[in-house]
Design an enzyme around this catalytic site. Structure first.
Site, PDB file in Angstrom:
ATOM      1  N   HIS A  23       0.904  -1.074  -0.104  1.00 28.71           N
ATOM      2  CA  HIS A  23      -0.101   0.086  -0.227  1.00 28.71           C
ATOM      3  C   HIS A  23       0.876   1.348  -0.002  1.00 28.71           C
ATOM      4  CE1 HIS A  23       0.941   0.545   4.316  1.00 28.71           C
ATOM      5  NE2 HIS A  23       0.615  -0.814   4.451  1.00 28.71           N
TER       6      HIS A  23
HETATM    7  P1  TYD Z   1      -1.518  -2.636   7.446  1.00 27.61           P
HETATM    8  O1  TYD Z   1      -1.002  -1.376   7.858  1.00 27.61           O
HETATM    9  O2  TYD Z   1      -2.092  -2.998   6.230  1.00 27.61           O
HETATM   10  O3  TYD Z   1      -0.210  -3.716   7.688  1.00 27.61           O
HETATM   11  P2  TYD Z   1       1.165  -4.018   7.020  1.00 27.61           P
HETATM   12  O4  TYD Z   1       1.464  -2.698   6.265  1.00 27.61           O
HETATM   13  O5  TYD Z   1       2.221  -3.911   8.009  1.00 27.61           O
HETATM   14  O6  TYD Z   1       1.143  -5.050   6.239  1.00 27.61           O
HETATM   15  O7  TYD Z   1      -2.550  -3.150   8.522  1.00 27.61           O
HETATM   16  C1  TYD Z   1      -2.709  -4.578   8.765  1.00 27.61           C
HETATM   17  C2  TYD Z   1      -4.092  -4.497   9.489  1.00 27.61           C
HETATM   18  O8  TYD Z   1      -4.376  -3.903  10.620  1.00 27.61           O
HETATM   19  C3  TYD Z   1      -5.221  -3.920   8.412  1.00 27.61           C
HETATM   20  O9  TYD Z   1      -6.476  -4.454   8.699  1.00 27.61           O
HETATM   21  C4  TYD Z   1      -5.522  -2.390   9.431  1.00 27.61           C
HETATM   22  C5  TYD Z   1      -5.030  -2.789  10.836  1.00 27.61           C
HETATM   23  N1  TYD Z   1      -4.237  -1.699  11.670  1.00 27.61           N
HETATM   24  C6  TYD Z   1      -4.698  -1.252  12.663  1.00 27.61           C
HETATM   25  O10 TYD Z   1      -5.953  -1.576  13.032  1.00 27.61           O
HETATM   26  N2  TYD Z   1      -4.220  -0.337  13.471  1.00 27.61           N
HETATM   27  C7  TYD Z   1      -2.997   0.071  12.832  1.00 27.61           C
HETATM   28  O11 TYD Z   1      -2.496   1.072  13.816  1.00 27.61           O
HETATM   29  C8  TYD Z   1      -2.186  -0.610  11.843  1.00 27.61           C
HETATM   30  C9  TYD Z   1      -1.077   0.025  11.284  1.00 27.61           C
HETATM   31  C10 TYD Z   1      -2.990  -1.495  11.354  1.00 27.61           C
END
Ligand code: TYD
Length: 130
Positions: free
Chosen positions: A48
């Site tokens: 993302h």
């Molecule tokens: P995401 O930021 O997409 O993870 P990464 O980039 O580390 O792979 O987040 C994964 C999931 O966790 C997504 O469903 C959103 C949730 N999330 C939260 O609820 N709170 C947070 O602070 C973060 C960073 C993610």
């Protein structure tokens, strides 16, 4: 590419080092700190970009690769030192992969979690870059 490697100030000692993060070592005010851990070797995280959020990623333990794309170019940064931070500014696509055993990725973020700030579709990201 709107990224930068930041040196984290440290106090070195033969008995072990201390790395110190204060708001003045990071080019934004830190609003949220979280960390990824227990990451399976085969996991691909990220996938993302952010509309506004800036982040600094630090391999507090172990190592992993960060693949960065901005629509014109791509590069891979290996993070494997607790005293190096990777500043990822907004509008940069990131993928995290190749996690070593015991890897911990510390994330310093310029804002609280807001799902509406994410661009999770790569085609949409490319369009938003134009
Ligand atoms: P995401 O930021 O997409 O993870 P990464 O980039 O580390 O792979 O987040 C994964 C999931 O966790 C997504 O469903 C959103 C949730 N999330 C939260 O609820 N709170 C947070 O602070 C973060 C960073 C993610």
């Amino acid at each position: 590419m709107n990224i930068e490697i930041i040196d984290i100030p440290k106090i070195e000692n033969s008995l072990g080092n201390i790395a110190v993060i204060e708001n003045n070592s990071i080019p934004f005010e830190i609003k949220r700190v979280y960390y990824l851990y227990d990451i399976p070797f085969s996991a691909m995280r990220g996938g993302h970009a952010h509309k506004n959020l800036q982040q600094v990623l630090i391999a507090i333990s172990g190592s992993f690769d960060v693949v960065l794309k901005d629509g014109n170019s791509a590069k891979t940064i290996v993070l494997n030192k607790p005293d190096k931070g990777l500043l990822i500014n907004n509008k940069v696509w990131r993928e995290l992969e190749n996690f070593s055993s015991g890897a911990v990725c510390l994330v310093l973020a310029s804002d609280v979690y807001k799902e509406e700030d994410y661009i999770r579709d790569y085609d949409e990201f490319l369009k938003s870059e134009k």
